[in-house]
Design an enzyme around this catalytic site. Structure first.
Site, PDB file in Angstrom:
ATOM      1  N   TYR A  19       0.796  -1.095   0.036  1.00  0.00           N
ATOM      2  CA  TYR A  19      -0.160   0.056   0.004  1.00  0.00           C
ATOM      3  C   TYR A  19       0.800   1.300  -0.045  1.00  0.00           C
ATOM      4  O   TYR A  19       0.268   2.425  -0.420  1.00  0.00           O
ATOM      5  CB  TYR A  19      -1.034   0.160   1.048  1.00  0.00           C
ATOM      6  CG  TYR A  19      -1.921  -1.060   1.001  1.00  0.00           C
ATOM      7  CD1 TYR A  19      -2.628  -1.057   0.028  1.00  0.00           C
ATOM      8  CD2 TYR A  19      -1.806  -2.253   1.843  1.00  0.00           C
ATOM      9  CE1 TYR A  19      -3.700  -2.434  -0.190  1.00  0.00           C
ATOM     10  CE2 TYR A  19      -2.762  -3.409   1.720  1.00  0.00           C
ATOM     11  CZ  TYR A  19      -3.522  -3.473   0.705  1.00  0.00           C
ATOM     12  OH  TYR A  19      -4.330  -4.591   0.208  1.00  0.00           O
TER      13      TYR A  19
ATOM     14  N   HIS B  43      -0.308 -12.377  -9.862  1.00  0.00           N
ATOM     15  CA  HIS B  43      -1.036 -11.258  -9.067  1.00  0.00           C
ATOM     16  C   HIS B  43      -0.169  -9.929  -9.051  1.00  0.00           C
ATOM     17  O   HIS B  43      -0.695  -8.798  -9.271  1.00  0.00           O
ATOM     18  CB  HIS B  43      -1.420 -11.860  -7.838  1.00  0.00           C
ATOM     19  CG  HIS B  43      -1.528 -11.062  -6.706  1.00  0.00           C
ATOM     20  ND1 HIS B  43      -2.782 -10.064  -6.577  1.00  0.00           N
ATOM     21  CD2 HIS B  43      -1.110 -10.371  -5.484  1.00  0.00           C
ATOM     22  CE1 HIS B  43      -2.979  -9.421  -5.601  1.00  0.00           C
ATOM     23  NE2 HIS B  43      -1.800  -9.466  -4.992  1.00  0.00           N
ATOM     24  N   PHE B  44       1.016 -10.074  -8.555  1.00  0.00           N
ATOM     25  CA  PHE B  44       1.778  -8.757  -8.353  1.00  0.00           C
ATOM     26  C   PHE B  44       2.268  -8.200  -9.551  1.00  0.00           C
ATOM     27  O   PHE B  44       2.540  -7.075  -9.324  1.00  0.00           O
ATOM     28  CB  PHE B  44       2.779  -9.003  -7.220  1.00  0.00           C
ATOM     29  CG  PHE B  44       3.992  -9.908  -7.375  1.00  0.00           C
ATOM     30  CD1 PHE B  44       5.025  -9.360  -8.271  1.00  0.00           C
ATOM     31  CD2 PHE B  44       4.221 -11.001  -6.532  1.00  0.00           C
ATOM     32  CE1 PHE B  44       5.935 -10.015  -8.312  1.00  0.00           C
ATOM     33  CE2 PHE B  44       5.244 -11.878  -6.895  1.00  0.00           C
ATOM     34  CZ  PHE B  44       6.397 -11.336  -7.435  1.00  0.00           C
ATOM     35  N   HIS B  45       2.431  -8.630 -10.676  1.00  0.00           N
ATOM     36  CA  HIS B  45       2.663  -8.053 -11.832  1.00  0.00           C
ATOM     37  C   HIS B  45       1.369  -7.092 -12.259  1.00  0.00           C
ATOM     38  O   HIS B  45       1.474  -6.360 -12.967  1.00  0.00           O
ATOM     39  CB  HIS B  45       3.219  -8.804 -13.092  1.00  0.00           C
ATOM     40  CG  HIS B  45       4.673  -9.037 -12.760  1.00  0.00           C
ATOM     41  ND1 HIS B  45       5.058 -10.023 -12.007  1.00  0.00           N
ATOM     42  CD2 HIS B  45       5.791  -8.626 -13.262  1.00  0.00           C
ATOM     43  CE1 HIS B  45       6.334 -10.030 -11.795  1.00  0.00           C
ATOM     44  NE2 HIS B  45       6.631  -9.159 -12.669  1.00  0.00           N
TER      45      HIS B  45
HETATM   46 FE1  HAS Z   1      -1.445  -8.899  -2.959  1.00  0.00          FE
HETATM   47  C1  HAS Z   1       0.708 -11.533  -2.438  1.00  0.00           C
HETATM   48  C2  HAS Z   1      -3.572 -10.296  -1.045  1.00  0.00           C
HETATM   49  C3  HAS Z   1      -3.274  -6.057  -3.232  1.00  0.00           C
HETATM   50  C4  HAS Z   1       1.254  -6.951  -4.257  1.00  0.00           C
HETATM   51  N1  HAS Z   1       0.730  -9.013  -3.326  1.00  0.00           N
HETATM   52  C5  HAS Z   1       1.464 -10.251  -3.074  1.00  0.00           C
HETATM   53  C6  HAS Z   1       2.744 -10.301  -3.246  1.00  0.00           C
HETATM   54  C7  HAS Z   1       2.802  -8.893  -3.996  1.00  0.00           C
HETATM   55  C8  HAS Z   1       1.527  -8.232  -3.758  1.00  0.00           C
HETATM   56  C9  HAS Z   1       4.302  -8.350  -4.342  1.00  0.00           C
HETATM   57  O1  HAS Z   1      -4.048 -12.425   0.820  1.00  0.00           O
HETATM   58  C10 HAS Z   1       3.772 -11.430  -3.294  1.00  0.00           C
HETATM   59  C11 HAS Z   1       4.618 -11.231  -2.146  1.00  0.00           C
HETATM   60  C12 HAS Z   1       5.619 -12.497  -2.363  1.00  0.00           C
HETATM   61  O2  HAS Z   1       6.402 -12.584  -3.171  1.00  0.00           O
HETATM   62  O3  HAS Z   1       5.409 -13.438  -1.788  1.00  0.00           O
HETATM   63  N2  HAS Z   1      -3.092  -8.325  -2.384  1.00  0.00           N
HETATM   64  C13 HAS Z   1      -4.177  -8.919  -1.920  1.00  0.00           C
HETATM   65  C14 HAS Z   1      -5.453  -8.341  -1.501  1.00  0.00           C
HETATM   66  C15 HAS Z   1      -5.266  -7.153  -1.982  1.00  0.00           C
HETATM   67  C16 HAS Z   1      -3.866  -7.067  -2.693  1.00  0.00           C
HETATM   68  C17 HAS Z   1      -6.484  -8.874  -0.848  1.00  0.00           C
HETATM   69  N3  HAS Z   1      -0.992  -6.964  -3.681  1.00  0.00           N
HETATM   70  C18 HAS Z   1      -2.067  -5.887  -3.588  1.00  0.00           C
HETATM   71  C19 HAS Z   1      -1.381  -4.756  -4.342  1.00  0.00           C
HETATM   72  C20 HAS Z   1      -0.018  -5.030  -4.453  1.00  0.00           C
HETATM   73  C21 HAS Z   1       0.065  -6.288  -4.189  1.00  0.00           C
HETATM   74  C22 HAS Z   1      -2.155  -3.336  -4.250  1.00  0.00           C
HETATM   75  C23 HAS Z   1       1.090  -4.079  -4.795  1.00  0.00           C
HETATM   76  C24 HAS Z   1       0.953  -2.854  -5.327  1.00  0.00           C
HETATM   77  N4  HAS Z   1      -1.356 -10.602  -1.866  1.00  0.00           N
HETATM   78  C25 HAS Z   1      -2.682 -10.974  -1.236  1.00  0.00           C
HETATM   79  C26 HAS Z   1      -2.282 -12.400  -0.624  1.00  0.00           C
HETATM   80  C27 HAS Z   1      -0.969 -12.389  -0.891  1.00  0.00           C
HETATM   81  C28 HAS Z   1      -0.653 -11.453  -1.838  1.00  0.00           C
HETATM   82  C29 HAS Z   1      -3.180 -13.069   0.372  1.00  0.00           C
HETATM   83  C30 HAS Z   1      -0.248 -13.777  -0.432  1.00  0.00           C
HETATM   84  C31 HAS Z   1      -0.206 -14.924  -1.363  1.00  0.00           C
HETATM   85  C32 HAS Z   1       0.539 -15.999  -1.074  1.00  0.00           C
HETATM   86  O4  HAS Z   1      -0.039 -17.096  -0.890  1.00  0.00           O
HETATM   87  O5  HAS Z   1       1.839 -15.753  -1.125  1.00  0.00           O
HETATM   88  C33 HAS Z   1      -6.397  -5.798  -2.011  1.00  0.00           C
HETATM   89  O6  HAS Z   1      -5.731  -4.695  -1.771  1.00  0.00           O
HETATM   90  C34 HAS Z   1      -6.816  -5.939  -3.393  1.00  0.00           C
HETATM   91  C35 HAS Z   1      -8.075  -4.855  -3.295  1.00  0.00           C
HETATM   92  C36 HAS Z   1      -8.472  -4.425  -4.951  1.00  0.00           C
HETATM   93  C37 HAS Z   1      -9.588  -4.343  -5.547  1.00  0.00           C
HETATM   94  C38 HAS Z   1      -9.603  -3.649  -6.748  1.00  0.00           C
HETATM   95  C39 HAS Z   1     -10.250  -2.229  -6.888  1.00  0.00           C
HETATM   96  C40 HAS Z   1     -10.044  -1.682  -8.275  1.00  0.00           C
HETATM   97  C41 HAS Z   1      -9.709  -0.491  -8.711  1.00  0.00           C
HETATM   98  C42 HAS Z   1      -9.778   0.023 -10.011  1.00  0.00           C
HETATM   99  C43 HAS Z   1     -10.992   0.466 -10.420  1.00  0.00           C
HETATM  100  C44 HAS Z   1     -11.030   0.923 -11.817  1.00  0.00           C
HETATM  101  C45 HAS Z   1     -11.611   1.954 -12.438  1.00  0.00           C
HETATM  102  C46 HAS Z   1     -11.153   2.214 -13.929  1.00  0.00           C
HETATM  103  C47 HAS Z   1     -11.897   3.226 -11.769  1.00  0.00           C
HETATM  104  C48 HAS Z   1     -10.716  -4.633  -4.654  1.00  0.00           C
HETATM  105  C49 HAS Z   1      -9.690   0.625  -7.680  1.00  0.00           C
HETATM  106  C50 HAS Z   1     -12.540   2.716 -14.638  1.00  0.00           C
HETATM  107  C51 HAS Z   1     -12.348   2.659 -15.930  1.00  0.00           C
HETATM  108  C52 HAS Z   1     -13.010   3.358 -16.865  1.00  0.00           C
HETATM  109  C53 HAS Z   1     -12.613   3.289 -18.399  1.00  0.00           C
HETATM  110  C54 HAS Z   1     -14.116   4.098 -16.917  1.00  0.00           C
END
Ligand code: HAS
Ligand code: CU
Length: 575
Positions: A249, A396-398
């Site tokens: 974050y 996921h993280f890319h």
């Molecule tokens: Fe993650 C593993 C859970 C977010 C980075 N994550 C990783 C690792 C990295 C990473 C680097 O629970 C690997 C670490 C390693 O080397 O072992 N992650 C989550 C969850 C979220 C999440 C629940 N991760 C991130 C973000 C990262 C990141 C942000 C980097 C910046 N992650 C995990 C878990 C692991 C994990 C487990 C461990 C897995 C394992 O077993 O090793 C949440 O924060 C995600 C919430 C996001 C949303 C999406 C909202 C969408 C938005 C876009 C809206 C689009 C619009 C466009 C407005 C609910 C805000 C509109 C377009 C128009 C054209 C109008």
């Protein structure tokens, strides 16, 4: 949904709640701040360039193509992977964020930062990069970016990374100081939105970085220097993930600053709800840190109940991102309708898609819909068992750090470099192409990696070098493996295009006239009074204490018992 402009929290076209502060550009000389910002950003981008060029090697590895032998300074796949992870995820981000979240508040508040202090921070960060870089390049610290003991790196690796963190904390202190000075001078006013978001991000980082600081200072550094015989792997992993989760974050929130407070202006609109944006940031302050066990669901020695608590809190930290999705989409819609956009989704076509800075950032948002959905899968206790330690995780993280964050930062450079240097953006069409190729390359990469992960292909495996008997185990994954390899080639093109634009801009002889220099696209021109809910949200000290309390509850008992029952293990070198 009608075609009318959706109402915002404060009626559009009304005068601001109070007069906005004097235009800072007219009162303070920000040239010194611009110079230090450029120093941070350009050093970060050089780290990105070197780190990113190693990426295609990794992608090709999954297709069975081994090119490591052709890189003169690399002795193994794992050395390359360590360099890639450290330079891209840790170094590029920290330099870039320190520059960006220092400059934006300075510009918004019209205050010059304490220049000696921030240049010192820059010097400490560069020293950290050089020292850690020497550790990796000399192949004495091939421990990957998670540096789990008992894998033991050279002390220079740990010391260098610690200095990078310390330097980022020096910037944090400066931003919080600037906010405090401004608040004292403007007692009736709420902290302006960009400064508010930056201050919350840094407050979160101060709390979050504690784990890594304790781990390095008390365990890893003394151990690598031979002053300690061993470290307890579980304790070290826990301290690592205490910081290792919220660090994501620390990377994401600066992108959110831009999505909330700058991109709406680039779209021709404004921030749909200022209070909702502030609420989302406070939720990040509260819920970012006490969730690190979701990286340790498979680790022994942590009671299941605590893993469950962290799993639930992880779902909480998803909520502010869902809020963000709606607020940012609404802000874009306001802009599109002002530009004449019509229809339920037809307005999307009216967004300024030819603007490379805007497009890069909206593509980054779209990638985050998929990256975030994958995160919810990871966080689900039972589903995690399927994907943990497989290629799914780098998939996921890319999409998150590699696209949502990095592509946003790339988009920011397209207006920020011209702003800092008073030079025109080199080849805007190429900039647009670089954004699209990065987006497509990463989406293809994400597809290949998530798919392989479900088929059981491990992460961090030198697939291209496996003995035939092992390689056969992954025959059923040959299609997604080929897809991942293809993405490496697309991303190589993207890197080439992006850095051509950046170098072209930086080294251009052309100059912009003062009236042509792009301004910071601040979207929130309304100055809120410090009263009611806004005053509550503005009281960062109280929220920080709440966050610290939550961390104490979520980590206190486990850390206490781990500290009390340490089983130190000597260091390993597997390379
Ligand atoms: Fe993650 C593993 C859970 C977010 C980075 N994550 C990783 C690792 C990295 C990473 C680097 O629970 C690997 C670490 C390693 O080397 O072992 N992650 C989550 C969850 C979220 C999440 C629940 N991760 C991130 C973000 C990262 C990141 C942000 C980097 C910046 N992650 C995990 C878990 C692991 C994990 C487990 C461990 C897995 C394992 O077993 O090793 C949440 O924060 C995600 C919430 C996001 C949303 C999406 C909202 C969408 C938005 C876009 C809206 C689009 C619009 C466009 C407005 C609910 C805000 C509109 C377009 C128009 C054209 C109008
Ligand atoms: Cu995490």
């Amino acid at each position: 949904m009608s075609d009318a402009i959706p109402p915002s929290s404060i009626p559009l076209g009304q005068p601001p709640v109070v007069a906005p502060p004097v235009d800072p550009a007219t009162t303070v000389d920000l040239a010194p701040a611009k110079r230090v910002t450029f120093a941070f950003l350009s050093t970060g981008l050089i780290a990105l360039l070197v780190g990113a060029l190693l990426g295609p090697l990794q992608a090709l590895n999954y297709g069975g193509i081994d090119l490591y032998g052709y890189v003169p300074f690399l002795r193994s796949y794992y050395q390359g992977l360590t360099l890639h992870g450290v330079l891209n995820a840790l170094v590029f981000t920290t330099f870039f964020i320190s520059g960006l979240l220092l400059y934006l508040p300075a510009r918004e508040l019209g205050m010059s930062p304490a220049m000696r202090w921030v240049w010192s921070a820059f010097a400490v960060m560069v020293a950290g990069l050089v020292i850690a870089g020497a550790g990796i390049l000399s192949n004495t610290s091939t421990v990957l970016y998670t540096f789990y003991p008992p894998l033991q790196g050279h002390w220079s690796f740990y010391l260098g990374l610690a200095l990078v963190v310390v330097a980022s904390l020096m910037i944090a202190v400066e931003v919080l100081r600037m906010r405090a000075v401004w608040r004292a001078r403007n007692p009736g006013l709420a902290t302006p939105i960009v400064t508010y978001m930056s201050a919350v991000t840094f407050a979160m980082w101060i709390l979050a970085s504690l784990g890594i600081v304790v781990s390095v200072v008390f365990f890893l550094l003394p151990w690598s220097l031979g002053w300690r015989d061993g470290v307890d792997p579980l304790l070290a992993r826990t301290l690592f993930w205490y910081t290792g989760h919220p660090i994501v974050y620390f990377w994401l929130l600066p992108a959110y600053v831009s999505w909330y407070a700058l991109v709406p202006k680039q779209a021709g609109g404004e921030l749909a709800s200022d209070p909702l944006a502030r609420l989302a940031f406070i939720m990040f302050l509260l819920f970012s840190t006490p969730v690190g066990f979701h990286h340790q669901f498979t680790d022994p020695g942590i009671p299941v109940a605590w893993k469950m608590v962290h799993s639930m809190l992880t779902m909480f930290v998803g909520i502010p991102s869902l809020l963000t999705a709606f607020t940012v989409a609404a802000s874009l819609e306001i802009g599109a309708r002002r530009r004449g956009g019509k229809g339920v989704i037809g307005w999307i076509g009216a967004l300024p898609w030819k603007n490379a800075s805007f497009t890069a950032q909206v593509l980054a948002m779209i990638s985050f819909i998929f990256g975030g959905a994958g995160g919810i899968v990871n966080a689900s206790f039972n589903l995690n068992m399927l994907v943990h330690n497989t290629a799914w995780i780098p998939g996921h993280f890319h999409l998150t750090i590699g696209t949502a964050v990095t592509l946003t930062f790339m988009g920011i450079t397209f207006w920020l470099f011209p702003h800092l240097l008073a030079k025109p953006l080199y080849r805007p069409r190429m900039a647009l192409w670089s954004a699209w190729t990065w987006f497509v390359g990463m989406m293809v990469f994400g597809l290949g990696m998530h798919w392989q992960g479900i088929l059981g292909v491990p992460r961090r495996a030198h697939i291209s070098n496996l003995p035939a008997a092992y390689a056969e185990a992954y025959m059923n994954a040959s299609v997604p493996m080929a897809i991942t390899s293809l993405s490496g080639a697309i991303l190589l093109v993207a890197i080439f295009l992006y850095f051509t634009v950046i170098f072209g801009t930086v080294f251009s002889r052309a100059r912009l006239a003062p009236s042509e220099v792009p301004e910071v696209p601040f979207a929130g021109t309304r100055q809120l009074r410090r009263e009611g809910v806004i005053a509550m949200l503005d009281n960062l000290r109280v929220w920080f204490l709440f966050a610290a309390f939550l961390v104490l509850v979520a980590y206190g008992p486990s850390l206490y018992s781990m500290m009390a029952n340490q089983q130190p293990v000597p260091g390993f070198r597997l390379w």
